[in-house]
Design a protein around this motif. Structure first.
Motif, PDB file in Angstrom:
ATOM      1  N   PRO A  43       0.829  -1.212   0.000  1.00  0.00           N
ATOM      2  CA  PRO A  43       0.000   0.000   0.000  1.00  0.00           C
ATOM      3  C   PRO A  43       0.863   1.261   0.000  1.00  0.00           C
ATOM      4  CG  PRO A  43      -0.864  -1.587   1.566  1.00  0.00           C
ATOM      5  CD  PRO A  43       0.448  -2.140   1.086  1.00  0.00           C
ATOM      6  N   PRO A  44       0.615   2.184  -0.921  1.00  0.00           N
ATOM      7  CA  PRO A  44       1.461   3.377  -1.051  1.00  0.00           C
ATOM      8  C   PRO A  44       1.579   4.210   0.220  1.00  0.00           C
ATOM      9  CG  PRO A  44      -0.027   3.174  -2.923  1.00  0.00           C
ATOM     10  CD  PRO A  44      -0.458   2.145  -1.928  1.00  0.00           C
ATOM     11  N   LYS A  45       0.524   4.205   1.047  1.00  0.00           N
ATOM     12  CA  LYS A  45       0.531   5.028   2.254  1.00  0.00           C
ATOM     13  C   LYS A  45       0.974   4.257   3.501  1.00  0.00           C
ATOM     14  CE  LYS A  45      -3.163   8.089   0.615  1.00  0.00           C
ATOM     15  NZ  LYS A  45      -4.516   8.644   0.919  1.00  0.00           N
ATOM     16  N   ALA A  46       1.496   3.044   3.321  1.00  0.00           N
ATOM     17  CA  ALA A  46       1.939   2.242   4.462  1.00  0.00           C
ATOM     18  C   ALA A  46       3.104   2.920   5.177  1.00  0.00           C
ATOM     19  CB  ALA A  46       2.350   0.856   3.986  1.00  0.00           C
ATOM     20  N   LYS A  47       2.958   3.139   6.472  1.00  0.00           N
ATOM     21  CA  LYS A  47       4.012   3.816   7.238  1.00  0.00           C
ATOM     22  C   LYS A  47       5.176   2.884   7.552  1.00  0.00           C
ATOM     23  CE  LYS A  47       1.002   7.215   9.505  1.00  0.00           C
ATOM     24  NZ  LYS A  47       0.507   7.728  10.826  1.00  0.00           N
ATOM     25  N   HIS A  48       4.901   1.600   7.673  1.00  0.00           N
ATOM     26  CA  HIS A  48       5.950   0.639   8.038  1.00  0.00           C
ATOM     27  C   HIS A  48       6.042  -0.425   6.942  1.00  0.00           C
ATOM     28  CE1 HIS A  48       6.429   2.375  12.078  1.00  0.00           C
ATOM     29  NE2 HIS A  48       5.120   2.542  12.041  1.00  0.00           N
ATOM     30  N   SER A  49       6.391   0.012   5.747  1.00  0.00           N
ATOM     31  CA  SER A  49       6.414  -0.869   4.578  1.00  0.00           C
ATOM     32  C   SER A  49       7.472  -1.963   4.676  1.00  0.00           C
ATOM     33  CB  SER A  49       6.636  -0.050   3.308  1.00  0.00           C
ATOM     34  OG  SER A  49       7.840   0.700   3.397  1.00  0.00           O
ATOM     35  N   VAL A 103     -19.502   9.716   2.884  1.00  0.00           N
ATOM     36  CA  VAL A 103     -19.263  10.455   1.635  1.00  0.00           C
ATOM     37  C   VAL A 103     -18.231  11.563   1.867  1.00  0.00           C
ATOM     38  CG1 VAL A 103     -20.309  11.879  -0.170  1.00  0.00           C
ATOM     39  CG2 VAL A 103     -21.568   9.918   0.769  1.00  0.00           C
ATOM     40  N   ARG A 104     -18.335  12.250   2.993  1.00  0.00           N
ATOM     41  CA  ARG A 104     -17.359  13.301   3.306  1.00  0.00           C
ATOM     42  C   ARG A 104     -15.959  12.706   3.463  1.00  0.00           C
ATOM     43  NH1 ARG A 104     -19.799  18.020   4.034  1.00  0.00           N
ATOM     44  NH2 ARG A 104     -22.014  18.016   4.597  1.00  0.00           N
ATOM     45  N   ASP A 105     -15.863  11.560   4.129  1.00  0.00           N
ATOM     46  CA  ASP A 105     -14.563  10.897   4.294  1.00  0.00           C
ATOM     47  C   ASP A 105     -13.972  10.534   2.937  1.00  0.00           C
ATOM     48  OD1 ASP A 105     -14.753  11.084   7.041  1.00  0.00           O
ATOM     49  OD2 ASP A 105     -15.450   9.032   7.325  1.00  0.00           O
ATOM     50  N   TYR A 106     -14.826  10.042   2.037  1.00  0.00           N
ATOM     51  CA  TYR A 106     -14.331   9.651   0.718  1.00  0.00           C
ATOM     52  C   TYR A 106     -13.876  10.880  -0.076  1.00  0.00           C
ATOM     53  CZ  TYR A 106     -14.100   7.798  -3.983  1.00  0.00           C
ATOM     54  OH  TYR A 106     -13.665   7.459  -5.243  1.00  0.00           O
ATOM     55  N   LYS A 107     -14.658  11.941  -0.040  1.00  0.00           N
ATOM     56  CA  LYS A 107     -14.288  13.173  -0.752  1.00  0.00           C
ATOM     57  C   LYS A 107     -12.972  13.721  -0.224  1.00  0.00           C
ATOM     58  CE  LYS A 107     -16.272  17.577  -2.272  1.00  0.00           C
ATOM     59  NZ  LYS A 107     -15.328  18.550  -1.689  1.00  0.00           N
ATOM     60  N   GLU A 108     -12.778  13.692   1.092  1.00  0.00           N
ATOM     61  CA  GLU A 108     -11.533  14.166   1.672  1.00  0.00           C
ATOM     62  C   GLU A 108     -10.351  13.292   1.260  1.00  0.00           C
ATOM     63  OE1 GLU A 108     -12.100  14.433   5.861  1.00  0.00           O
ATOM     64  OE2 GLU A 108     -13.515  16.122   5.722  1.00  0.00           O
ATOM     65  N   SER A 109     -10.586  11.989   1.099  1.00  0.00           N
ATOM     66  CA  SER A 109      -9.495  11.115   0.647  1.00  0.00           C
ATOM     67  C   SER A 109      -9.067  11.441  -0.769  1.00  0.00           C
ATOM     68  CB  SER A 109      -9.923   9.635   0.753  1.00  0.00           C
ATOM     69  OG  SER A 109     -10.864   9.302  -0.250  1.00  0.00           O
ATOM     70  N   LEU A 110     -10.015  11.860  -1.612  1.00  0.00           N
ATOM     71  CA  LEU A 110      -9.678  12.265  -2.973  1.00  0.00           C
ATOM     72  C   LEU A 110      -8.861  13.549  -2.987  1.00  0.00           C
ATOM     73  CD1 LEU A 110     -13.064  11.664  -4.881  1.00  0.00           C
ATOM     74  CD2 LEU A 110     -11.045  10.191  -4.830  1.00  0.00           C
ATOM     75  N   GLU A 111      -9.105  14.381  -1.980  1.00  0.00           N
ATOM     76  CA  GLU A 111      -8.404  15.663  -1.883  1.00  0.00           C
ATOM     77  C   GLU A 111      -7.082  15.532  -1.137  1.00  0.00           C
ATOM     78  OE1 GLU A 111     -11.437  17.828   0.086  1.00  0.00           O
ATOM     79  OE2 GLU A 111     -12.624  18.183  -1.734  1.00  0.00           O
ATOM     80  N   GLY A 112      -6.765  14.304  -0.707  1.00  0.00           N
ATOM     81  CA  GLY A 112      -5.478  14.062  -0.047  1.00  0.00           C
ATOM     82  C   GLY A 112      -5.435  14.471   1.392  1.00  0.00           C
ATOM     83  N   ARG A 113      -6.592  14.663   2.007  1.00  0.00           N
ATOM     84  CA  ARG A 113      -6.609  15.052   3.431  1.00  0.00           C
ATOM     85  C   ARG A 113      -6.660  13.837   4.332  1.00  0.00           C
ATOM     86  NH1 ARG A 113     -11.221  19.336   4.328  1.00  0.00           N
ATOM     87  NH2 ARG A 113     -12.132  18.693   2.355  1.00  0.00           N
TER      88      ARG A 113
END
Length: 326
Positions: A40-46, A316-326
């Motif tokens: 996963p690209p966002k994995a902190k402990h890859s 829906v708000r959580d998903y929209k924020e994920s698209l915006e990189g928040r």
């Protein structure tokens, strides 16, 4: 440090859980799938994850996977062919959803050492095990009578895990997922795919077809964020709180109608997005959708410590924020 194997590790839920577990340093993960699962690209402990390409339908590949993965503390079984895909290709659904899972359970049983505690097995089941007629409110005491091949295959695997747990071979948990919404990425072969698409596609400026003309149609939904939290928590659930031969839990969800989903889209992204939703009738898809339950009593899950979503609009708000990189 717990060693955790995730099958179907290249899929949405596998990647979602892997990212969640790798946000902390205490897990060693092995991801496996028919293709080589990405980290996963966002994995902190890859550094704590290893990917293995394996075909669970091939005995040699399965044996090599188990040998390579040992010792294991837990396994999540996520691989599978989705609902409409299983219905359209019966042989493939049986091979992947049933035969491969049964072979995996048997390989785990044979690899289990008598002096160790039974391996924790967390199986991704589905509300598709239920079929009509159904009571207004469904709980784990309602008899599953699936109306699709996918649900039938899931129910058989649940029965196997119940028996393997009763015998002391495994410490199994069969988690019946609600429909997960909103999934990122491309549409899947699931009959419920539009329940993500009708939010995801308009936010990307793309049209989505709703396969039935009934805005009062209700679905039992869970957000990816809540699912990931509950899946991680499943590693800590006290198995003694469930009978050894009844390891099924209906996971928490919320009932949301098509109209309420449209209202949430408009509230979060603007009413103009509704123009990208097209309502058509797909008779076979609607038959599958209407065979599923719409309201569940999740008291067993809550008693075990699982949690539910706040609201679909928040999802829906959580998903929209994920698209915006928040």
């Amino acid at each position: 440090m717990p060693n955790v194997l995730i099958t179907g590790g290249a899929g949405f839920i596998g990647q979602l859980l892997a990212e969640r577990l790798l946000s902390e340093p205490q897990y060693n993960l092995i991801l496996t799938d028919i293709i080589l699962p990405p980290i996963p690209p966002k994995a902190k402990h890859s550094k704590n994850v290893k990917s293995i390409q394996a075909d669970l339908c091939d005995p040699a590949s399965l044996s090599n996977l188990i040998d390579t993965s040992l010792p294991l503390d837990a396994i999540y079984i996520f691989h599978g062919i989705m609902s409409s895909g299983s219905e359209a290709n019966f042989e493939l659904g049986m091979k992947v959803n049933l035969t491969a899972t049964a072979s995996l359970l048997e390989a785990l049983r044979k690899a289990q050492k008598p002096e160790t505690s039974p391996l924790r097995v967390i199986y991704a089941s589905s509300q598709a095990v239920y079929g009509q007629p159904l009571p207004e409110i469904i709980d784990e005491t309602v008899m599953p009578t699936p109306e699709g091949s996918y649900g039938a295959q899931k129910l058989i695997c649940e029965t196997l895990i119940n028996d393997y747990t009763r015998k002391g071979y495994l410490n199994g948990f069969c988690l019946r997922f609600p429909t997960i919404s909103i999934r990122p990425g491309n549409p899947t072969q699931a009959a419920s795919s539009f329940l993500s698409g009708m939010i995801r596609e308009p936010l990307n400026g793309v049209e989505c077809v709703i396969p039935l003309k009934d805005r009062s149609f209700k679905s039992w939904l869970c957000s990816p964020k809540t699912l990931a939290e509950n899946l991680e928590y499943a590693l800590r659930v006290d198995g003694k709180k469930l009978p050894s031969h009844r390891r099924v839990v209906n996971m928490p969800g919320i009932g949301v109608t098509v109209q309420e989903m449209m209202d949430a889209l408009a509230a979060v992204a603007g009413k103009d997005k509704l123009a990208l939703l097209k309502e058509e009738t797909d008779v076979e898809m609607e038959r599958i959708l209407r065979s599923w339950g719409t309201t569940f009593d999740n008291e067993l899950a809550y008693g075990l410590g699982f949690r539910k979503d706040v609201s679909f609009e928040q999802a829906v708000r959580d998903y929209k924020e994920s698209l915006e990189g928040r």
